[in-house]
Design an enzyme around this catalytic site. Sequence first.
Site, PDB file in Angstrom:
ATOM      1  N   CYS A 386       4.657  -0.029  -4.908  1.00 60.39           N
ATOM      2  CA  CYS A 386       3.472   0.385  -4.030  1.00 60.39           C
ATOM      3  C   CYS A 386       4.085   1.617  -3.496  1.00 60.39           C
ATOM      4  O   CYS A 386       5.392   1.881  -3.215  1.00 60.39           O
ATOM      5  CB  CYS A 386       3.027  -0.598  -3.259  1.00 60.39           C
ATOM      6  SG  CYS A 386       4.138  -1.005  -1.829  1.00 60.39           S
ATOM      7  N   GLY A 388       3.517   4.743  -0.404  1.00 61.04           N
ATOM      8  CA  GLY A 388       2.758   5.286   1.029  1.00 61.04           C
ATOM      9  C   GLY A 388       1.611   6.377   0.622  1.00 61.04           C
ATOM     10  O   GLY A 388       1.822   7.115  -0.336  1.00 61.04           O
TER      11      GLY A 388
END
Length: 402
Positions: A386, A388
């Site tokens: 993942c 930000g």
Amino acid sequence: MASRRTAAIVSTARTGLAKSYRGGFNQTHGAVMLGETIKASIERAKVVAFDEVDDVVAGCGFPEGATGHNIARNAALRAGCPSSTSGATVNRFCSSGLQAVVHAARHVESGAADVAVGAGVESISLVQPVVAKTVATEAELLATWPALWMPMIETADILAKRYDVSREACDAYAVECQKRTAEAQEAGRYAEEIIPVKTTMAVLDKETKEVTHAEYVVSKDECNRPNTIYDALAKLEPVRLADDPHATVTAGNASQLSDGAAACVVMDSDVASRRGAPVLGLLKGYAVAGCDPDEMGVGPVFAVPKLLTQAGLSVDDIDLWEINEAFACVPIYAMRRLGIDPAKVNVNGGSIAIGHPFGTTGTRMVGHILLEGRRRNAKHVVVTMCIGGGMGAAGLFEVVAA
């Protein structure tokens, strides 16, 4: 028109990961950490001379301060490359290191470079205290997409609540991560990646507050806690409990802040074959995908299907997975949503145990999964994480047998 070349990863090297602020790299400039890994990766390639490296691409989550000033170029020169070797620093937060390897591979595939280095570096110790004071928002964007500036830990709590990932599941995952990491260290499965790096470390006396400096060598990953047990984790208070009574993220089920660097040498597979280079693997695909910023941890569930569709593969065709453990809820949800066998994921532990220097992790994961893939006779392996701001990235590699 010339046919597209295939990018081969022929070597990898990294530092051990040291605790931010308290560890062996807490006074070490990014150019030193990254320079040492670039140097070692070129030396490990055996058939590559320093003056043959056309470009160094380095990922960095926060490319400023001690990891700023185009750290890729500076570290290339620090490594011993000549002035003819170029350098570019790339930023996609936690996937920066993977992005750098892909950039280096694309240079080779296109013919723009014969030899390139994809790398990553992060000095949370030296950079985060500066970054924390210099965040600048933009009024209209903040009004329409406020979660772009939301703390990552808050997005993880949102993910866990929104998709029903329990605190108990996160703690159990974290214990298993620590166990796998300890077993891997004991068996020496990280040893061949890591190079020793001499440093000068700042040491704080907790009673007198006096700071002294000591010579030190970072020679292994120093963040993991081999004796972690579930009952101990269950007693930890969620970090955001005061703000959210449903919060699940604790210091025990989230990645640790750490400093370090990693590098991979990439070259044309035909050239590597002719020279007898020790090819570890081939880049076979890469995909990125966006998602809502307030649930950035779901990024892999969008990036991975794109990647597999491009390659004509299914989840079951993948022999090993590295899913970055920014928070335990991230791999838990990804495995559930995508139908991935947990026995194939982070088989030697991950960031919860050994740490997550943002720009380094992607490069570290690439090197590790190729070496582990060889040990397990794997063929197709995937690195994903993942990111930000609400994104996911995923890279597909083919392991080349020794």
